[in-house]
Motif scaffolding. Structure first.
Motif, PDB file in Angstrom:
ATOM      1  N   THR A  14       0.824  -1.206   0.000  1.00  0.00           N
ATOM      2  CA  THR A  14       0.000   0.000   0.000  1.00  0.00           C
ATOM      3  C   THR A  14       0.859   1.258   0.000  1.00  0.00           C
ATOM      4  O   THR A  14       0.590   2.208  -0.746  1.00  0.00           O
ATOM      5  CB  THR A  14      -0.934   0.010   1.227  1.00  0.00           C
ATOM      6  OG1 THR A  14      -1.730  -1.173   1.198  1.00  0.00           O
ATOM      7  CG2 THR A  14      -1.823   1.229   1.226  1.00  0.00           C
ATOM      8  N   VAL A  15       1.902   1.261   0.812  1.00  0.00           N
ATOM      9  CA  VAL A  15       2.791   2.420   0.869  1.00  0.00           C
ATOM     10  C   VAL A  15       3.494   2.619  -0.476  1.00  0.00           C
ATOM     11  O   VAL A  15       3.577   3.745  -0.977  1.00  0.00           O
ATOM     12  CB  VAL A  15       3.822   2.264   2.015  1.00  0.00           C
ATOM     13  CG1 VAL A  15       4.912   3.305   1.923  1.00  0.00           C
ATOM     14  CG2 VAL A  15       3.118   2.346   3.351  1.00  0.00           C
ATOM     15  N   LEU A  16       3.975   1.557  -1.081  1.00  0.00           N
ATOM     16  CA  LEU A  16       4.658   1.660  -2.366  1.00  0.00           C
ATOM     17  C   LEU A  16       3.710   2.146  -3.468  1.00  0.00           C
ATOM     18  O   LEU A  16       4.059   3.030  -4.254  1.00  0.00           O
ATOM     19  CB  LEU A  16       5.271   0.312  -2.754  1.00  0.00           C
ATOM     20  CG  LEU A  16       6.027   0.293  -4.080  1.00  0.00           C
ATOM     21  CD1 LEU A  16       7.238   1.217  -4.001  1.00  0.00           C
ATOM     22  CD2 LEU A  16       6.441  -1.115  -4.415  1.00  0.00           C
ATOM     23  N   ALA A  17       2.501   1.594  -3.504  1.00  0.00           N
ATOM     24  CA  ALA A  17       1.530   2.002  -4.527  1.00  0.00           C
ATOM     25  C   ALA A  17       1.138   3.467  -4.361  1.00  0.00           C
ATOM     26  O   ALA A  17       1.039   4.208  -5.351  1.00  0.00           O
ATOM     27  CB  ALA A  17       0.291   1.114  -4.453  1.00  0.00           C
ATOM     28  N   SER A  18       0.948   3.910  -3.142  1.00  0.00           N
ATOM     29  CA  SER A  18       0.570   5.310  -2.931  1.00  0.00           C
ATOM     30  C   SER A  18       1.723   6.248  -3.257  1.00  0.00           C
ATOM     31  O   SER A  18       1.499   7.343  -3.792  1.00  0.00           O
ATOM     32  CB  SER A  18       0.095   5.530  -1.496  1.00  0.00           C
ATOM     33  OG  SER A  18       1.144   5.298  -0.584  1.00  0.00           O
ATOM     34  N   LEU A  19       2.943   5.834  -2.979  1.00  0.00           N
ATOM     35  CA  LEU A  19       4.101   6.664  -3.311  1.00  0.00           C
ATOM     36  C   LEU A  19       4.258   6.802  -4.820  1.00  0.00           C
ATOM     37  O   LEU A  19       4.456   7.910  -5.332  1.00  0.00           O
ATOM     38  CB  LEU A  19       5.369   6.074  -2.693  1.00  0.00           C
ATOM     39  CG  LEU A  19       6.656   6.858  -2.924  1.00  0.00           C
ATOM     40  CD1 LEU A  19       6.573   8.216  -2.250  1.00  0.00           C
ATOM     41  CD2 LEU A  19       7.833   6.075  -2.398  1.00  0.00           C
ATOM     42  N   VAL A  20       4.146   5.692  -5.529  1.00  0.00           N
ATOM     43  CA  VAL A  20       4.259   5.732  -6.990  1.00  0.00           C
ATOM     44  C   VAL A  20       3.133   6.567  -7.594  1.00  0.00           C
ATOM     45  O   VAL A  20       3.361   7.385  -8.489  1.00  0.00           O
ATOM     46  CB  VAL A  20       4.257   4.297  -7.567  1.00  0.00           C
ATOM     47  CG1 VAL A  20       4.082   4.308  -9.072  1.00  0.00           C
ATOM     48  CG2 VAL A  20       5.534   3.580  -7.177  1.00  0.00           C
ATOM     49  N   ALA A  21       1.917   6.399  -7.095  1.00  0.00           N
ATOM     50  CA  ALA A  21       0.786   7.165  -7.617  1.00  0.00           C
ATOM     51  C   ALA A  21       0.950   8.649  -7.328  1.00  0.00           C
ATOM     52  O   ALA A  21       0.686   9.491  -8.203  1.00  0.00           O
ATOM     53  CB  ALA A  21      -0.518   6.653  -7.017  1.00  0.00           C
ATOM     54  N   ALA A  22       1.389   8.991  -6.146  1.00  0.00           N
ATOM     55  CA  ALA A  22       1.554  10.409  -5.799  1.00  0.00           C
ATOM     56  C   ALA A  22       2.616  11.078  -6.651  1.00  0.00           C
ATOM     57  O   ALA A  22       2.402  12.177  -7.177  1.00  0.00           O
ATOM     58  CB  ALA A  22       1.898  10.543  -4.317  1.00  0.00           C
ATOM     59  N   VAL A  23       3.746  10.418  -6.816  1.00  0.00           N
ATOM     60  CA  VAL A  23       4.819  10.994  -7.633  1.00  0.00           C
ATOM     61  C   VAL A  23       4.386  11.060  -9.097  1.00  0.00           C
ATOM     62  O   VAL A  23       4.615  12.065  -9.786  1.00  0.00           O
ATOM     63  CB  VAL A  23       6.122  10.190  -7.462  1.00  0.00           C
ATOM     64  CG1 VAL A  23       7.165  10.610  -8.475  1.00  0.00           C
ATOM     65  CG2 VAL A  23       6.659  10.356  -6.052  1.00  0.00           C
ATOM     66  N   VAL A  25       1.275  11.190 -10.460  1.00  0.00           N
ATOM     67  CA  VAL A  25       0.229  12.190 -10.709  1.00  0.00           C
ATOM     68  C   VAL A  25       0.799  13.591 -10.563  1.00  0.00           C
ATOM     69  O   VAL A  25       0.470  14.484 -11.359  1.00  0.00           O
ATOM     70  CB  VAL A  25      -0.975  11.966  -9.767  1.00  0.00           C
ATOM     71  CG1 VAL A  25      -1.971  13.104  -9.863  1.00  0.00           C
ATOM     72  CG2 VAL A  25      -1.654  10.652 -10.102  1.00  0.00           C
ATOM     73  N   THR A  26       1.667  13.820  -9.597  1.00  0.00           N
ATOM     74  CA  THR A  26       2.289  15.133  -9.445  1.00  0.00           C
ATOM     75  C   THR A  26       3.136  15.470 -10.659  1.00  0.00           C
ATOM     76  O   THR A  26       3.095  16.609 -11.159  1.00  0.00           O
ATOM     77  CB  THR A  26       3.149  15.164  -8.172  1.00  0.00           C
ATOM     78  OG1 THR A  26       2.321  14.858  -7.059  1.00  0.00           O
ATOM     79  CG2 THR A  26       3.790  16.511  -7.969  1.00  0.00           C
ATOM     80  N   PHE A  27       3.886  14.514 -11.162  1.00  0.00           N
ATOM     81  CA  PHE A  27       4.701  14.754 -12.352  1.00  0.00           C
ATOM     82  C   PHE A  27       3.829  15.050 -13.564  1.00  0.00           C
ATOM     83  O   PHE A  27       4.106  15.980 -14.330  1.00  0.00           O
ATOM     84  CB  PHE A  27       5.604  13.548 -12.633  1.00  0.00           C
ATOM     85  CG  PHE A  27       6.429  13.706 -13.875  1.00  0.00           C
ATOM     86  CD1 PHE A  27       7.528  14.552 -13.881  1.00  0.00           C
ATOM     87  CD2 PHE A  27       6.103  13.025 -15.033  1.00  0.00           C
ATOM     88  CE1 PHE A  27       8.293  14.714 -15.026  1.00  0.00           C
ATOM     89  CE2 PHE A  27       6.851  13.180 -16.182  1.00  0.00           C
ATOM     90  CZ  PHE A  27       7.949  14.032 -16.181  1.00  0.00           C
ATOM     91  N   ALA A  28       2.766  14.275 -13.756  1.00  0.00           N
ATOM     92  CA  ALA A  28       1.876  14.497 -14.896  1.00  0.00           C
ATOM     93  C   ALA A  28       1.226  15.875 -14.816  1.00  0.00           C
ATOM     94  O   ALA A  28       1.111  16.577 -15.827  1.00  0.00           O
ATOM     95  CB  ALA A  28       0.806  13.411 -14.956  1.00  0.00           C
ATOM     96  N   PHE A  29       0.821  16.292 -13.625  1.00  0.00           N
ATOM     97  CA  PHE A  29       0.202  17.605 -13.477  1.00  0.00           C
ATOM     98  C   PHE A  29       1.216  18.710 -13.767  1.00  0.00           C
ATOM     99  O   PHE A  29       0.882  19.711 -14.413  1.00  0.00           O
ATOM    100  CB  PHE A  29      -0.382  17.770 -12.072  1.00  0.00           C
ATOM    101  CG  PHE A  29      -1.211  19.006 -11.925  1.00  0.00           C
ATOM    102  CD1 PHE A  29      -2.495  19.042 -12.426  1.00  0.00           C
ATOM    103  CD2 PHE A  29      -0.704  20.129 -11.306  1.00  0.00           C
ATOM    104  CE1 PHE A  29      -3.270  20.188 -12.310  1.00  0.00           C
ATOM    105  CE2 PHE A  29      -1.464  21.271 -11.182  1.00  0.00           C
ATOM    106  CZ  PHE A  29      -2.751  21.301 -11.680  1.00  0.00           C
ATOM    107  N   SER A  30       2.448  18.524 -13.315  1.00  0.00           N
ATOM    108  CA  SER A  30       3.460  19.549 -13.579  1.00  0.00           C
ATOM    109  C   SER A  30       3.779  19.638 -15.068  1.00  0.00           C
ATOM    110  O   SER A  30       4.013  20.738 -15.590  1.00  0.00           O
ATOM    111  CB  SER A  30       4.728  19.288 -12.768  1.00  0.00           C
ATOM    112  OG  SER A  30       5.367  18.117 -13.217  1.00  0.00           O
ATOM    113  N   VAL A  31       3.766  18.511 -15.775  1.00  0.00           N
ATOM    114  CA  VAL A  31       3.956  18.540 -17.225  1.00  0.00           C
ATOM    115  C   VAL A  31       2.788  19.267 -17.895  1.00  0.00           C
ATOM    116  O   VAL A  31       2.981  20.025 -18.847  1.00  0.00           O
ATOM    117  CB  VAL A  31       4.133  17.114 -17.790  1.00  0.00           C
ATOM    118  CG1 VAL A  31       4.066  17.103 -19.307  1.00  0.00           C
ATOM    119  CG2 VAL A  31       5.441  16.520 -17.318  1.00  0.00           C
ATOM    120  N   GLY A  32       1.585  19.063 -17.387  1.00  0.00           N
ATOM    121  CA  GLY A  32       0.423  19.768 -17.922  1.00  0.00           C
ATOM    122  C   GLY A  32       0.522  21.269 -17.726  1.00  0.00           C
ATOM    123  O   GLY A  32       0.234  22.048 -18.646  1.00  0.00           O
TER     124      GLY A  32
END
Length: 79
Positions: A14-23, A25-32
């Motif tokens: 759970t911790v690994l999945a949430s870390l990967v998802a957070a990074v 989604v944050t990266f995708a939003f910053s690219v947007g």
């Protein structure tokens, strides 16, 4: 039998999945955001082809963010 208080493997997954998802989604939003800023800048400099490419990158990145949000809501409501 010894009761299991914490399932370490499930917790780490759970911790690994949430870390990967957070990074991710944050990266995708910053690219947007970068794509939108580049689109505005290139439009002002009268470079329509490059502006269209930046707008396409921005749209794809923001679509990825929207898809991640929808997938998260579906996962949360299905359990």
């Amino acid at each position: 039998m010894i009761a299991t208080i914490i399932e370490v493997k499930a917790l780490l997954d759970t911790v690994l999945a949430s870390l990967v998802a957070a990074v991710g989604v944050t990266f995708a939003f910053s690219v947007g955001v970068w794509g939108v800023a580049e689109f505005v800048e290139l439009s002002r400099n009268e470079r329509p082809v490059a502006a269209a490419a930046a707008a396409t990158v921005a749209a794809l990145a923001l679509a990825c963010v929207a898809a991640a949000l929808v997938a998260g809501i579906i996962v949360m409501t299905s359990k």
